[in-house]
Design a protein around this motif. Structure first.
Motif, short mmCIF file in Angstrom:
data_model
loop_
_atom_site.label_atom_id
_atom_site.label_comp_id
_atom_site.label_asym_id
_atom_site.label_seq_id
_atom_site.Cartn_x
_atom_site.Cartn_y
_atom_site.Cartn_z
N HIS A 1 68.65 42.00 58.23
CA HIS A 1 68.93 40.66 57.71
C HIS A 1 69.97 40.68 56.59
N THR B 1 71.33 38.38 58.94
CA THR B 1 70.24 37.86 59.76
C THR B 1 70.82 37.14 60.97
N LEU C 1 61.48 34.40 56.38
CA LEU C 1 61.16 35.48 57.30
C LEU C 1 60.05 35.12 58.28
#
Length: 553
Positions: free
Chosen positions: A15, A28, A57
Motif C-alpha cells: 500500500h 495501494t 484498510l
C-alpha cells in the motif's frame, strides 16, 4: 521504536513504498482509496499511513463513500483532482482528437504521429477513416467515401515516388556520418566498418522516410482515424466527458458516453457527476454558449495565403518596464505597483537592457526556461496555416487558442518539392475533389463536413501567448528536424516580436532560423550513435541503392 509495530508494517506492505521514511509513494491498488486518503489526510492530525490503517484498510468502501459525500454534497472539485487515469482512445477521427486536445488543463496527450508513421494501410480491405452513421446513413455517403478514398489512394500512390525523388535530390553521400574507428565524420562512401554502414543507412532511411511523410501528410483527410493516449485527473476527465456529450457531432457524443463507461470501473466517484444533475446542467450550458456566439459571416474575402500576423501587444516601454519590475520583484520590498513605477522613472534604458541581458545570459540551453516575469507580457497572433501544421501548434497548452470550423475557403498548401517530384498535379486535383465534396456536405451540415477536408487546407485560428511560453514555442518549433511549415510559422512569430520588442526578445536565445536540406538527418544520426554507445545493434536497414544517370541501379 518506529511508528508502526512489525504487524502493522507488514499490513502496510503493498500500500506504500516504505513504512519508515518521511517520503513515500502511495501504492495501494484502489484508485479511489488513493485519492480519498490524500484528501482525508489533509484534515487529520494522524500520519497518512496511520489514517490508512485506522480508517481504510478494513473498510473497502471507505474511499468510494468519501467521494460520494464530498463531491455530491459539497461540490469540492479540488478533491476530484486526486484521482488519476491513463486512457487509450483508439480509432477516433482527427476532428474528435482536436476536440479532446482543446482541453488544456489537467490532461496530457500523446497522439499517433503523421510525420513518422505511414497512414496508407487498410483494415478489412478499407482505408481507416471515420464512417459513423451520421455520414454513412446520409445522402452524402458516396461523395464522402469517394473523396476520402481518393485522398488515401493518392497518398499511397505518391509515397514511393516522393521517396525516390528524395533519395535522388538528397543522396546519402551528401551527408557526413561518424566513423567509429577515427571518430571523425566521413562521407558514406568512405565508411568501411559494417556497423557504421548499417548505422548510416538506417539514419538516412529514417530521415528520408520522415521527409516523404511530411510532404504528403497534407493529403490526409480530417476523417483519418488516429490513436490518442490521455493522462489526467478526475476533474479534467469529468469536464471532458461533459464537453464531448454536448457536441453537435455523433462521434464526439459517442466518445463521451464510452469514456464515461470505461472510467466508471476505475475512478467512478471522480467522474460520477458528469452523468448526473451537474453534468447535465454543464452540457446544457456548453450548448447554450455555442448557440449564443452565433455565426457571423464576413463581407470581406477571407485570407487566401498563409498568415502569421501579430495583432495585439504592449508598447515596448510598457512591456519592458513590466518585465524588469517582475524580474526584480522577488528580491525587493516593494509592492509590484511601486516597483514598476521605480523602474519606469529611475532606471535608464541601458539599465533595463542590461537587466534583461543578465537573465538571458544565464540560459545555457532551451530547456532552461526564462523566469516567470516574462509571463507578464502577452501577444495575440492571427494565424492561417494548413490544418496539418495547426495540429502541431495545438499541442502547446500554456496559451489561449481559439479556432473556427475547419473548411476550404482559405485555399490549400502544396510543397514546391512535390512539383519537383512530379506529384503536385495529382496532389492538387485530389485536394480540390475533397473541396467539392465539402461544399456539397456543408450545405447540409458544415460541422459534419469538416471530416472530408484534407490537412493541406488552410485553417484560421488565433493565439494569445505570453513571452515565456512563446520562447518555449519558437525555440522548440524552429529545431532543424521540425516540419518546415511550423518552422516557418514560428520564425515569423519570432521576427515580429523582435521588431516590436527588440530588448525583451533577447531572452529567446535558441531560435534556429537556418535552412536545412534534410533537417531530420541530424537527430537520426545522434540516435544511431547512442544505440552504438549502448552496445546495441543498429538493426537491419535496406541497403541504399544509387542510380546512375541512365537510371540503372
Amino acid at each position: 521504536m518506529g511508528e508502526f509495530t512489525d504487524e502493522e508494517a507488514s499490513r502496510l506492505e503493498g500500500h506504500f513504498s516504505n513504512t519508515t521514511g518521511d517520503i513515500f509513494v502511495i501504492t495501494t491498488p484502489n484508485q479511489v482509496d488513493r485519492g480519498a486518503l490524500m484528501s482525508r489526510y489533509s484534515r487529520s492530525s494522524k500520519s497518512m499511513r496511520r489514517v490508512f490503517l485506522d480508517e481504510f484498510l478494513n473498510n473497502p468502501d471507505r474511499g468510494k463513500k468519501f467521494y460520494e459525500r464530498v463531491l455530491m454534497e459539497y461540490g469540492d472539485d479540488s478533491v476530484a483532482e486526486l484521482g488519476m487515469a491513463q486512457v487509450a482512445m483508439e480509432g477516433l477521427s482527427n476532428i474528435a482528437a482536436q476536440k479532446i486536445e482543446d482541453r488544456r488543463i489537467g490532461l496530457s496527450f500523446l497522439e499517433k504521429s503523421s510525420r513518422y508513421v505511414s497512414w496508407g494501410a487498410k483494415s478489412g480491405g478499407r482505408y481507416v477513416y471515420y464512417r459513423g452513421p451520421d455520414i454513412m446513413e446520409s445522402r452524402h455517403e458516396k461523395i464522402y467515401e469517394d473523396a476520402c478514398d481518393l485522398s488515401f489512394d493518392t497518398y499511397v500512390y505518391s509515397l514511393p515516388l516522393v521517396k525516390a525523388y528524395i533519395t535522388e535530390a538528397y543522396p546519402i553521400d551528401d551527408f557526413p556520418f561518424r566513423d567509429s574507428s577515427s571518430f571523425a565524420d566521413k562521407p558514406f562512401s568512405e565508411l568501411t566498418a559494417e556497423v557504421d554502414i548499417k548505422s548510416a543507412e538506417r539514419a538516412y532511411r529514417n530521415a528520408t522516410n520522415s521527409m516523404a511523410l511530411d510532404l504528403l501528410r497534407g493529403l490526409l483527410p480530417a476523417s483519418t482515424l488516429t490513436n490518442l493516449g490521455v493522462a489526467g485527473n478526475g476533474r479534467a476527465f469529468e469536464y471532458l466527458i461533459s464537453t464531448l456529450k454536448s457536441s453537435r457531432l455523433y462521434e464526439e457524443r459517442d466518445l463521451g458516453d464510452r469514456l464515461a463507461l470505461e472510467l466508471k470501473s476505475t475512478m467512478g466517484p471522480f467522474i460520477r457527476r458528469a452523468s448526473e444533475k451537474y453534468g447535465k446542467l454543464l452540457e446544457e450550458y456548453l450548448t447554450e454558449l455555442r448557440h449564443a456566439s452565433g455565426v457571423l459571416r464576413s463581407a470581406v474575402a477571407p485570407a487566401a495565403e498563409n498568415r502569421v500576423r501579430l495583432v495585439s501587444y504592449d508598447t515596448q516601454r510598457d512591456a519592458l518596464d513590466t518585465v524588469v519590475a517582475g524580474l526584480l520583484y522577488e528580491n525587493s520590498d516593494y509592492t509590484f505597483e511601486d516597483l514598476r513605477r521605480v523602474v519606469s522613472e529611475r532606471m535608464s534604458d541601458q539599465q533595463k537592457r542590461d537587466t534583461v541581458q543578465t537573465f538571458a545570459d544565464l540560459r545555457k540551453n532551451r530547456r532552461q526556461r526564462p523566469p516567470r516575469a516574462f509571463e507578464l507580457v502577452s501577444y495575440v497572433f492571427d494565424m492561417v496555416n494548413n490544418f496539418g501544421m495547426f495540429r502541431d501548434m495545438h499541442r502547446h497548452r500554456v496559451l489561449t487558442l481559439q479556432r473556427q470550423l475547419l473548411d476550404t475557403k482559405h485555399g490549400f498548401d502544396v510543397s514546391p518539392e512535390l512539383e519537383e517530384a512530379g506529384c503536385s498535379r495529382d496532389f492538387a486535383e485530389c485536394v480540390k475533389r475533397s473541396g467539392e465534396a465539402y461544399e456539397q456536405m456543408a450545405k447540409t451540415d458544415a460541422t459534419m463536413a469538416q471530416y472530408v477536408v484534407n490537412f493541406a487546407y488552410r485553417y484560421q485560428y488565433m493565439m494569445r501567448v505570453n513571452l515565456r511560453e512563446l520562447c518555449h514555442l519558437v525555440e522548440l518549433r524552429t529545431l532543424p528536424q521540425g516540419h518546415q511549415d511550423y518552422r516557418d510559422a514560428a520564425r515569423r512569430m519570432y521576427e515580429q516580436v523582435c521588431d516590436i520588442h527588440p530588448i525583451l526578445s533577447q531572452i529567446m536565445k535558441f531560435v534556429d532560423t537556418g535552412i536545412y536540406r534534410m533537417g531530420r538527418i541530424g537527430p537520426e544520426k545522434r540516435t544511431m550513435s547512442k544505440i552504438l554507445e549502448a552496445g546495441e545493434s543498429p538493426g537491419a536497414a535496406e541497403p541504399v541503392t544509387k542510380k546512375d544517370p541512365s537510371g540503372a541501379e
